[in-house]
Design a protein around this motif. Structure first.
Motif, mmCIF file in Angstrom:
data_model
loop_
_atom_site.group_PDB
_atom_site.id
_atom_site.type_symbol
_atom_site.label_atom_id
_atom_site.label_comp_id
_atom_site.label_asym_id
_atom_site.label_seq_id
_atom_site.Cartn_x
_atom_site.Cartn_y
_atom_site.Cartn_z
ATOM 1 N N SER A 104 56.240 37.939 50.604
ATOM 2 C CA SER A 104 57.520 38.410 50.074
ATOM 3 C C SER A 104 57.604 39.925 49.937
ATOM 4 N N ASP A 105 56.539 40.563 49.474
ATOM 5 C CA ASP A 105 56.561 42.017 49.322
ATOM 6 C C ASP A 105 56.234 42.706 50.641
ATOM 7 N N LEU A 106 56.629 43.979 50.732
ATOM 8 C CA LEU A 106 56.483 44.737 51.964
ATOM 9 C C LEU A 106 55.652 45.985 51.719
ATOM 10 N N LEU A 107 54.788 46.331 52.671
ATOM 11 C CA LEU A 107 54.124 47.627 52.697
ATOM 12 C C LEU A 107 54.945 48.519 53.606
ATOM 13 N N VAL A 108 55.421 49.662 53.061
ATOM 14 C CA VAL A 108 56.414 50.481 53.750
ATOM 15 C C VAL A 108 55.958 51.930 53.796
ATOM 16 N N ALA A 109 56.114 52.564 54.956
ATOM 17 C CA ALA A 109 55.839 53.997 55.110
ATOM 18 C C ALA A 109 57.130 54.701 55.514
ATOM 19 N N GLN A 110 57.373 55.861 54.904
ATOM 20 C CA GLN A 110 58.652 56.556 55.052
ATOM 21 C C GLN A 110 58.432 58.041 55.332
ATOM 22 N N PHE A 111 59.212 58.578 56.277
ATOM 23 C CA PHE A 111 59.196 60.014 56.526
ATOM 24 C C PHE A 111 59.927 60.738 55.409
ATOM 25 N N ILE A 112 59.453 61.935 55.069
ATOM 26 C CA ILE A 112 60.223 62.830 54.218
ATOM 27 C C ILE A 112 60.164 64.215 54.846
ATOM 28 N N GLY A 113 61.089 65.074 54.444
ATOM 29 C CA GLY A 113 61.105 66.428 54.973
ATOM 30 C C GLY A 113 61.704 66.506 56.353
ATOM 31 N N GLU A 114 61.576 67.676 56.963
ATOM 32 C CA GLU A 114 62.103 67.899 58.293
ATOM 33 C C GLU A 114 61.184 67.274 59.337
ATOM 34 N N PRO A 115 61.765 66.877 60.486
ATOM 35 C CA PRO A 115 60.927 66.262 61.536
ATOM 36 C C PRO A 115 60.008 67.277 62.193
ATOM 37 N N SER A 116 58.710 67.130 61.953
ATOM 38 C CA SER A 116 57.708 67.995 62.579
ATOM 39 C C SER A 116 56.357 67.317 62.434
ATOM 40 N N SER A 117 55.399 67.828 63.183
ATOM 41 C CA SER A 117 54.060 67.233 63.120
ATOM 42 C C SER A 117 53.399 67.461 61.770
ATOM 43 N N ALA A 118 53.913 68.425 60.992
ATOM 44 C CA ALA A 118 53.322 68.721 59.686
ATOM 45 C C ALA A 118 54.111 68.103 58.539
ATOM 46 N N SER A 119 55.129 67.308 58.829
ATOM 47 C CA SER A 119 55.921 66.708 57.766
ATOM 48 C C SER A 119 55.102 65.672 57.008
ATOM 49 N N GLN A 120 55.558 65.343 55.822
ATOM 50 C CA GLN A 120 54.807 64.477 54.937
ATOM 51 C C GLN A 120 55.479 63.108 54.799
ATOM 52 N N ASP A 121 54.726 62.159 54.248
ATOM 53 C CA ASP A 121 55.186 60.779 54.190
ATOM 54 C C ASP A 121 54.988 60.198 52.801
ATOM 55 N N ASN A 122 55.731 59.114 52.534
ATOM 56 C CA ASN A 122 55.528 58.279 51.360
ATOM 57 C C ASN A 122 55.036 56.911 51.808
ATOM 58 N N LEU A 123 54.173 56.314 51.006
ATOM 59 C CA LEU A 123 53.722 54.950 51.246
ATOM 60 C C LEU A 123 53.936 54.185 49.949
ATOM 61 N N PHE A 124 54.584 53.003 50.036
ATOM 62 C CA PHE A 124 54.891 52.249 48.827
ATOM 63 C C PHE A 124 54.999 50.762 49.136
ATOM 64 N N ILE A 125 54.927 49.957 48.072
ATOM 65 C CA ILE A 125 55.155 48.516 48.163
ATOM 66 C C ILE A 125 56.564 48.245 47.666
ATOM 67 N N LEU A 126 57.331 47.512 48.450
ATOM 68 C CA LEU A 126 58.731 47.231 48.135
ATOM 69 C C LEU A 126 58.930 45.733 47.961
ATOM 70 N N SER A 127 59.603 45.362 46.878
ATOM 71 C CA SER A 127 60.024 43.979 46.684
ATOM 72 C C SER A 127 61.495 43.882 47.091
ATOM 73 N N PRO A 128 61.809 43.241 48.216
ATOM 74 C CA PRO A 128 63.196 43.221 48.686
ATOM 75 C C PRO A 128 64.122 42.384 47.812
ATOM 76 N N THR A 129 63.578 41.532 46.966
ATOM 77 C CA THR A 129 64.439 40.684 46.135
ATOM 78 C C THR A 129 65.158 41.487 45.063
ATOM 79 N N ASP A 130 64.464 42.466 44.467
ATOM 80 C CA ASP A 130 65.097 43.241 43.397
ATOM 81 C C ASP A 130 65.026 44.745 43.616
ATOM 82 N N GLY A 131 64.479 45.185 44.754
ATOM 83 C CA GLY A 131 64.406 46.611 45.044
ATOM 84 C C GLY A 131 63.312 47.347 44.312
ATOM 85 N N THR A 132 62.414 46.638 43.642
ATOM 86 C CA THR A 132 61.326 47.278 42.910
ATOM 87 C C THR A 132 60.384 48.005 43.867
#
Length: 443
Positions: A104-132
């Motif tokens: 049920s839960d998801l492991l999700v990786a997300q881009f942040i910042g401007e698109p470049s090879s040095a840009s940074q990312d977020n990694l989080f667990i998402l529950s799609p049922t309630d958005g937690t």
């Protein structure tokens, strides 16, 4: 035209060697304080110059489905097609999303910042049922990453600002304990972090070897070393990309002398044996296989230059030949085709698809019962001139009642019960779906 189509199908069907790497092109990210943006909690961006509510319906034209479907699009959107026939955009700028073992839960990786090879990312667990959202890593230059089978430990690598060196860490998921540094890879990549099914250790690869890292202590030992002769043109050394469920065998691959070398690793003996060309055509990475029983491999070779093949290979690590018996099952597809990977429903039942030729875009879906050795066609998609391309993404329902598939132009649902193909409205999902996964029922 032929060369263009060949390139497309190779790109589509290629199974990634490095699990969860952050090397895809990056786009602008909608973020708040550098934290994951979950659109069910924020206004949704407009699409195609029209107001887009968080949930869209297909007006009841589709049959009900027993499970929610997770969809990651080429535009880096994460969408959910729910059992009530609504489609919801839950996050943007997502380059990786997969369902965790709880279904049920998801492991999700997300881009942040401007698109470049040095840009940074977020990694989080998402529950799609309630958005937690449970943040795991924020503002990091992620390389490879993987959660342990019990979900308690995260192994990951971080790139430096020049993308030259990487450092591997392990951290607990549910505590404030700081991450433990495992090793640094200087001027090379630490690739392919993969957990063993037991959760006792994970493996990763660099130019020197495939390494084993104990979960409790972080101690490193080489499982096998990469040794090459002077005549070999090595593009990539050995990488473990999957462990079999029994935990004894691992699937290995390396790129050498302009072909893919596929091998099986036996953890009990430490031996590595290469799978011969008679089992799979390793010129193109258009094959996958599953362990059946204790000593057999069911191989689906979606060859692009030869007729696709389904083979059952019996292996013996103590035999000089390694493959002691090989059985081929006849497929009805023509030559120069392709298809989607072999998926497993149970110990003896599997599913796959075939596209017969480059000149057409039709496809057939099959169910294979290993116990009876019967191949059954469960659905057929006729060639359509308005369809721009072959299958891109296929997601079979685990109960074998239907499937989702995507082409370049749009996405569709196939019901095996009525043999109907239901198009999903382009403004809701569109085509060019990069990945699709069914969630557990009632998740």
């Amino acid at each position: 035209m032929f060369r263009k189509q060949l390139l497309i199908i190779i790109l589509i069907l290629y199974l990634p060697l490095v699990a969860c790497t952050a090397s895809a092109p990056k786009s602008n990210s909608l973020v708040a304080d550098n934290k994951p943006t979950i659109l069910s909690k924020l206004p949704v961006a407009k699409q195609k110059n029209e107001d887009s509510p968080a949930k869209r319906t297909t007006a009841g034209i589709l049959p009900s489905v027993p499970q929610d479907l997770l969809i990651r699009t080429a535009e880096y959107e994460l969408k959910l097609w729910r059992t009530d026939d609504t489609i919801e955009t839950v996050a943007e700028n997502i380059y990786y999303a997969d369902v965790l073992p709880n279904g049920s839960d998801l492991l999700v990786a997300q881009f942040i910042g401007e698109p470049s090879s040095a840009s940074q990312d977020n990694l989080f667990i998402l529950s799609p049922t309630d958005g937690t959202v449970q943040p795991l890593l924020q503002n990091q230059r992620l390389g490879s990453f993987a959660l342990s089978p019990n979900g308690e430990l995260l192994a990951y690598s971080i790139r430096d600002s020049l993308n030259i060196n990487e450092t591997i860490f392990v951290k607990p998921v549910n505590s404030e304990e700081p991450p433990r540094e495992i090793t640094r890879c200087f001027a090379q990549l630490c690739s392919g972090i993969v957990w063993h099914p037991s959760g006792d250790f994970f493996t990763f690869s660099n130019e020197e070897a495939v390494w084993q890292v104990l979960a409790t202590t972080g101690d490193m030992t080489p499982l096998l070393t990469n040794q090459f002769s002077s005549s070999e043109i090595v593009t990539l050394g050995y990488t473990i990309y999957s462990w079999e469920e029994n935990g004894r065998y691992a699937q290995l691959r390396k790129r050498i002398n302009k072909r893919w070398l596929e091998a099986l690793y036996d953890q009990q003996t430490g031996e590595v044996r290469e799978l011969p060309q008679s089992v799979m055509n390793t010129t193109w990475p258009t094959f996958n296989y599953h362990l059946v029983g204790d000593n057999q491999l069911l191989v689906f070779d979606r060859a692009v230059s030869e007729a696709p093949a389904l083979r059952l290979a019996t292996f013996d690590f103590e035999s000089e030949a390694f493959i002691t018996e090989l059985k081929t099952f006849e497929l009805s597809s023509g030559t120069n085709g392709g298809g989607s990977p072999l998926v497993r429903f149970s110990d003896t039942t599997f599913g796959f698809s075939l596209t017969p030729a480059f000149e057409t875009n039709d496809a057939s879906f099959y169910r294979f019962d290993l116990a009876t050795e019967q191949i059954e066609k469960v659905a057929e998609i006729p060639s359509q001139p308005e369809w721009a391309d072959w299958l891109q993404t296929v997601a079979w329902l685990p109960n074998e009642s239907g499937l989702f598939f995507s082409r370049a132009d749009a996405s569709y649902f196939v019901s095996f019960a009525d043999q109907q193909i239901y198009p999903l409205n382009k403004s809701y999902i569109g085509g060019n779906v990069r990945a699709a996964h069914w969630l557990a029922p009632n998740s």
